[in-house]
Design a protein around this motif. Structure first.
Motif, PDB file in Angstrom:
ATOM      1  N   PRO A   1     -99.418  74.284  -6.943  1.00  0.00           N
ATOM      2  CA  PRO A   1     -99.330  72.821  -6.945  1.00  0.00           C
ATOM      3  C   PRO A   1     -97.886  72.327  -6.848  1.00  0.00           C
ATOM      4  O   PRO A   1     -96.945  73.072  -7.139  1.00  0.00           O
ATOM      5  CB  PRO A   1     -99.960  72.422  -8.284  1.00  0.00           C
ATOM      6  CG  PRO A   1     -99.979  73.644  -9.113  1.00  0.00           C
ATOM      7  CD  PRO A   1    -100.020  74.803  -8.179  1.00  0.00           C
TER       8      PRO A   1
ATOM      9  N   ALA B   1     -87.089  76.591 -14.804  1.00  0.00           N
ATOM     10  CA  ALA B   1     -87.973  76.314 -13.664  1.00  0.00           C
ATOM     11  C   ALA B   1     -88.748  77.538 -13.199  1.00  0.00           C
ATOM     12  O   ALA B   1     -89.862  77.418 -12.697  1.00  0.00           O
ATOM     13  CB  ALA B   1     -87.161  75.745 -12.505  1.00  0.00           C
TER      14      ALA B   1
ATOM     15  N   CYS C   1     -94.413  73.338  -8.966  1.00  0.00           N
ATOM     16  CA  CYS C   1     -94.623  74.564  -9.729  1.00  0.00           C
ATOM     17  C   CYS C   1     -93.450  75.528  -9.568  1.00  0.00           C
ATOM     18  O   CYS C   1     -93.379  76.537 -10.270  1.00  0.00           O
ATOM     19  CB  CYS C   1     -95.928  75.238  -9.305  1.00  0.00           C
ATOM     20  SG  CYS C   1     -95.857  75.913  -7.647  1.00  0.00           S
ATOM     21  N   GLY C   2     -92.545  75.260  -8.656  1.00  0.00           N
ATOM     22  CA  GLY C   2     -91.353  76.095  -8.549  1.00  0.00           C
ATOM     23  C   GLY C   2     -91.289  76.952  -7.301  1.00  0.00           C
ATOM     24  O   GLY C   2     -90.482  77.881  -7.221  1.00  0.00           O
ATOM     25  N   LYS C   3     -92.097  76.649  -6.283  1.00  0.00           N
ATOM     26  CA  LYS C   3     -92.088  77.474  -5.061  1.00  0.00           C
ATOM     27  C   LYS C   3     -90.732  77.413  -4.370  1.00  0.00           C
ATOM     28  O   LYS C   3     -90.137  78.440  -4.053  1.00  0.00           O
ATOM     29  CB  LYS C   3     -93.182  76.981  -4.087  1.00  0.00           C
ATOM     30  CG  LYS C   3     -94.570  76.898  -4.688  1.00  0.00           C
ATOM     31  CD  LYS C   3     -95.587  76.398  -3.700  1.00  0.00           C
ATOM     32  CE  LYS C   3     -95.396  74.951  -3.282  1.00  0.00           C
ATOM     33  NZ  LYS C   3     -95.659  73.967  -4.332  1.00  0.00           N
ATOM     34  N   THR C   4     -90.242  76.168  -4.150  1.00  0.00           N
ATOM     35  CA  THR C   4     -88.951  76.005  -3.485  1.00  0.00           C
ATOM     36  C   THR C   4     -87.850  76.663  -4.309  1.00  0.00           C
ATOM     37  O   THR C   4     -86.981  77.359  -3.783  1.00  0.00           O
ATOM     38  CB  THR C   4     -88.657  74.508  -3.290  1.00  0.00           C
ATOM     39  OG1 THR C   4     -89.670  73.957  -2.466  1.00  0.00           O
ATOM     40  CG2 THR C   4     -87.309  74.295  -2.645  1.00  0.00           C
ATOM     41  N   THR C   5     -87.915  76.442  -5.616  1.00  0.00           N
ATOM     42  CA  THR C   5     -86.900  77.000  -6.501  1.00  0.00           C
ATOM     43  C   THR C   5     -86.859  78.527  -6.381  1.00  0.00           C
ATOM     44  O   THR C   5     -85.781  79.117  -6.264  1.00  0.00           O
ATOM     45  CB  THR C   5     -87.202  76.595  -7.954  1.00  0.00           C
ATOM     46  OG1 THR C   5     -87.359  75.177  -8.005  1.00  0.00           O
ATOM     47  CG2 THR C   5     -86.094  77.021  -8.886  1.00  0.00           C
TER      48      THR C   5
ATOM     49  N   TYR D   1     -82.436  75.112 -14.117  1.00  0.00           N
ATOM     50  CA  TYR D   1     -81.628  73.977 -13.632  1.00  0.00           C
ATOM     51  C   TYR D   1     -80.998  73.388 -14.888  1.00  0.00           C
ATOM     52  O   TYR D   1     -81.683  72.690 -15.640  1.00  0.00           O
ATOM     53  CB  TYR D   1     -82.506  72.905 -13.002  1.00  0.00           C
ATOM     54  CG  TYR D   1     -83.075  73.232 -11.642  1.00  0.00           C
ATOM     55  CD1 TYR D   1     -82.244  73.323 -10.527  1.00  0.00           C
ATOM     56  CD2 TYR D   1     -84.450  73.408 -11.463  1.00  0.00           C
ATOM     57  CE1 TYR D   1     -82.773  73.592  -9.275  1.00  0.00           C
ATOM     58  CE2 TYR D   1     -84.975  73.669 -10.211  1.00  0.00           C
ATOM     59  CZ  TYR D   1     -84.133  73.765  -9.120  1.00  0.00           C
ATOM     60  OH  TYR D   1     -84.654  74.024  -7.877  1.00  0.00           O
TER      61      TYR D   1
ATOM     62  N   PHE E   1     -83.341  73.020 -17.703  1.00  0.00           N
ATOM     63  CA  PHE E   1     -84.762  73.106 -17.354  1.00  0.00           C
ATOM     64  C   PHE E   1     -85.127  74.496 -16.835  1.00  0.00           C
ATOM     65  O   PHE E   1     -84.560  74.989 -15.857  1.00  0.00           O
ATOM     66  CB  PHE E   1     -85.097  72.029 -16.322  1.00  0.00           C
ATOM     67  CG  PHE E   1     -86.530  72.048 -15.882  1.00  0.00           C
ATOM     68  CD1 PHE E   1     -87.540  71.697 -16.763  1.00  0.00           C
ATOM     69  CD2 PHE E   1     -86.868  72.422 -14.596  1.00  0.00           C
ATOM     70  CE1 PHE E   1     -88.872  71.716 -16.370  1.00  0.00           C
ATOM     71  CE2 PHE E   1     -88.198  72.444 -14.192  1.00  0.00           C
ATOM     72  CZ  PHE E   1     -89.198  72.093 -15.094  1.00  0.00           C
TER      73      PHE E   1
END
Ligand SMILES: Nc1ncnc2c1ncn2[C@@H]1O[C@H](COP(=O)(O)OP(=O)(O)OP(=O)(O)O)[C@@H](O)[C@H]1O
Ligand SMILES: [Mg+2]
Lengths: 309, 261
Positions: B48, B29, B51-55, B24, B27
């Motif tokens: 958690p 990610a 942590c970047g799941k959606t990303t 991003y 950043f």
């Protein structure tokens, strides 16, 4: 437990609470007065309009007022038919909206959905500047620039005409429509845009099929506001359309609108209490009723298409 | 890490994530993520918050292209084509990999038009085709019985759980190969959650599912494979039973036992 905490706080600080309450009350009263002034002004205006119209309609029957095809109150043989002024208002407003609604909507879609933020920062001030130009300047722009230009295309066009006035009025209203529509479209949540994009829609498809319908309530109020501005616009038509009441829907002819008539008579020296003087109020009441109807339509449109997302 | 991945690959991958990095703007990610997505299975992404799941999920349909400054590196191979490559049209990618969001986001249209949306934007206007595909999609999303008599009503008249099933129907109508779910039940009550979970377990016969979830139980209940992420990295990827019963990595263990996250 919590009750204990509360009571100990309030017993310790009894006096500040009293002061705070007084302050709150005082602020409330000030706000109430401020809010009432606008209501009071509206009521006062309505009262004066209705009072003068009362005298007017003692002389002229409402039926004649609504059906006579001539408006010549200042002539030796006066006629008091509102229709010619109404037609002038409708023709110029319709032309203006014919320009402003498409241009304003397209500009809004572009600014909200396509332009990047840098470009938007440049374009928006220009659009707002367009709205800040005094309307008398637009009037002369119509008379001295647009009319001669139109005459090159339509040689039979008279020097004063409703077409030119309406077109320029549309130009003037465009920024209002675009700015309000853009606000409405930008308020549509990103989640809806993403939903559409995720289905494989292009930017244009997303803008037209999802964002536009989601913002339709705000967009339709921008159209209604544009219509109210058009109906109430005075200087452009007074300067460029020719102050000649004329019962016609032909945009190529001269015409006068309700507003143009009011300003024309107000500038002349008609005596208070005469029927000529009262015509201003009869015309004014018609105008108020027209905008009232527009507002009611706007209200129902906003309710019908409330933002549901 | 590498041996581990190899051990896990006893399936036909529908997509292969290879050295994937995502930024991003400044950043970083997603950090060098590698794993394969098994075909017609449910793969859960856990880890958690932040942590970047959606990303990671949104890389699969190039959703990040919507916003300036985002940058991908590495690849996601689908049928041998890197869908992150500049020359690949993201719109094509989204036709084959569709998405269901965290919050139900039906469009301000009728129930029918919401489901038909994906077909309409592809120029499909034949009423018979639309009727048939919309019905199929609504049936797959277990919404047909409730919706068949009110197809022309606004989608906003549906309950939250029904709206989410509508969004699932919308995502299924174009017959995608992969459907991405980003915490699809986090905005729903337990009963609606149940019906969506049931629906998803049934769906895997038809499509590959990649789902982000916060709920361990949800991942354990119906996913076949689980990927555990931590601070932008993929820590462990394996069969769900293996991850939950004998995770190989200390951090996975800590997370599952509630010590981190
Ligand atoms: N648009 C963005 N711009 C910059 N950083 C972002 C953006 N979106 C997310 N991030 C950052 O990227 C990291 C990963 O975010 P992501 O939303 O993928 O987490 P997540 O695992 O889905 O978390 P959650 O479980 O809370 O949804 C976070 O540190 C977040 O702050
Ligand atoms: Mg998330």
């Amino acid at each position: 437990m919590t009750q204990q905490v509360f009571s100990s706080v309030s017993t310790k600080k009894l006096s500040p609470k009293l002061i705070r309450n007084l302050k709150e009350k005082a602020i409330e009263i000030v706000l109430f007065i401020a809010a009432s002034t606008s209501v009071a002004t509206t009521l006062a205006i309505m009262f004066i309009l209705l009072e003068e119209c009362w005298f007017f309609f003692q002389e002229v029957s409402i039926f004649k007022f609504l059906t006579d095809t001539e408006w010549t109150p200042l002539f030796a043989n006066p006629r008091y038919g509102i229709l010619p002024l109404l037609s002038g208002t409708i023709v110029t407003s319709a032309i203006a909206l014919f320009v402003a609604i498409p241009c304003g909507t397209i500009a809004a879609i572009y600014l909200s959905e396509f332009a990047d933020s840098k470009l938007r920062e440049i374009v928006k001030p220009f659009l707002e500047l367009l709205a800040a130009i005094p309307t008398v300047v637009y009037g002369y722009f119509a008379l001295l620039f647009v009319t001669p230009f139109l005459q090159k295309i339509f040689p039979e066009l008279p020097g004063f005409n409703m077409l030119s006035a309406g077109l320029v009025m549309g130009l003037m209203i465009t920024p209002f429509v675009s700015s309000l529509s853009e606000d409405a479209m930008r308020a549509v949540p990103a989640l809806l845009r993403e939903g559409s994009t995720a289905m494989g829609a292009t930017k244009l498809q997303t803008a037209l099929r999802v964002v536009f319908p989601s913002a339709i309530s705000g967009i339709s109020s921008s159209y209604i506001l544009g219509a109210s501005r058009a109906v109430g616009e005075t200087m452009i038509v007074a300067v460029a359309a020719g102050l000649q009441p004329n019962l016609t829907l032909n945009p190529f002819s001269q015409g006068a609108t309700i507003t143009a008539f009011i300003v024309q008579v107000s500038l002349g020296d008609v005596a208070r209490g005469t029927i000529e003087y009262q015509t201003i109020f009869a015309a004014g009441l018609t105008l108020v009723l027209m905008t009232l109807v527009l507002n009611i339509i706007g209200y129902y449109l906003a309710k019908r298409f409330r933002e549901i997302y | 890490m590498v041996e581990q991945l190899e051990k896990a690959i006893d399936f036909q991958p529908v997509a292969e994530v290879k050295h994937l990095d995502f930024y991003y703007s400044g950043f970083h990610a997603i950090k060098n993520v590698n794993f394969d997505i098994p075909e017609k299975k449910v793969t859960a992404l856990i880890g958690p918050s932040g942590c970047g799941k959606t990303t990671l999920l949104r890389c699969f349909n190039r959703m990040h292209d919507l916003y300036p400054g985002n940058r991908y590196q590495g690849g996601i191979l689908v049928n041998g084509v890197n869908i992150l490559a500049k020359e690949v049209d993201p719109i094509e990618v989204r036709m084959r990999i569709s998405m269901v969001f965290q919050k139900p986001n039906p469009f301000p249209k009728s129930i029918f038009e919401n489901v038909a949306y994906g077909l309409r934007i592809r120029g499909e206007n034949s009423r018979t085709v639309l009727d048939e595909k919309v019905e199929d999609a609504l049936k797959s999303a277990a919404l047909w019985e409730e919706a068949k008599d009110r197809l022309n009503q606004s989608a906003y008249d549906l309950s939250g759980g029904q709206q989410q099933r509508l969004c699932i129907a919308r995502a299924l109508v174009t017959e995608p190969e992969i459907v991405l779910f980003d915490e699809p039940t986090s905005a729903l009550d337990p009963i609606a959650t149940n019906s969506i979970e049931e629906l998803m377990s049934g769906l895997k016969q038809k499509v590959t599912i990649l789902i982000v979830t916060h709920s361990m139980q949800q991942a354990a209940r119906f996913s076949d494979y689980t990927a555990f992420m931590y601070m932008g990295e993929l820590i462990e990827f394996d069969k769900t039973e293996t991850i939950f019963s004998q995770p190989a990595q200390k951090r996975t263990q800590d997370y599952l036992s509630g010590r981190i996250g």
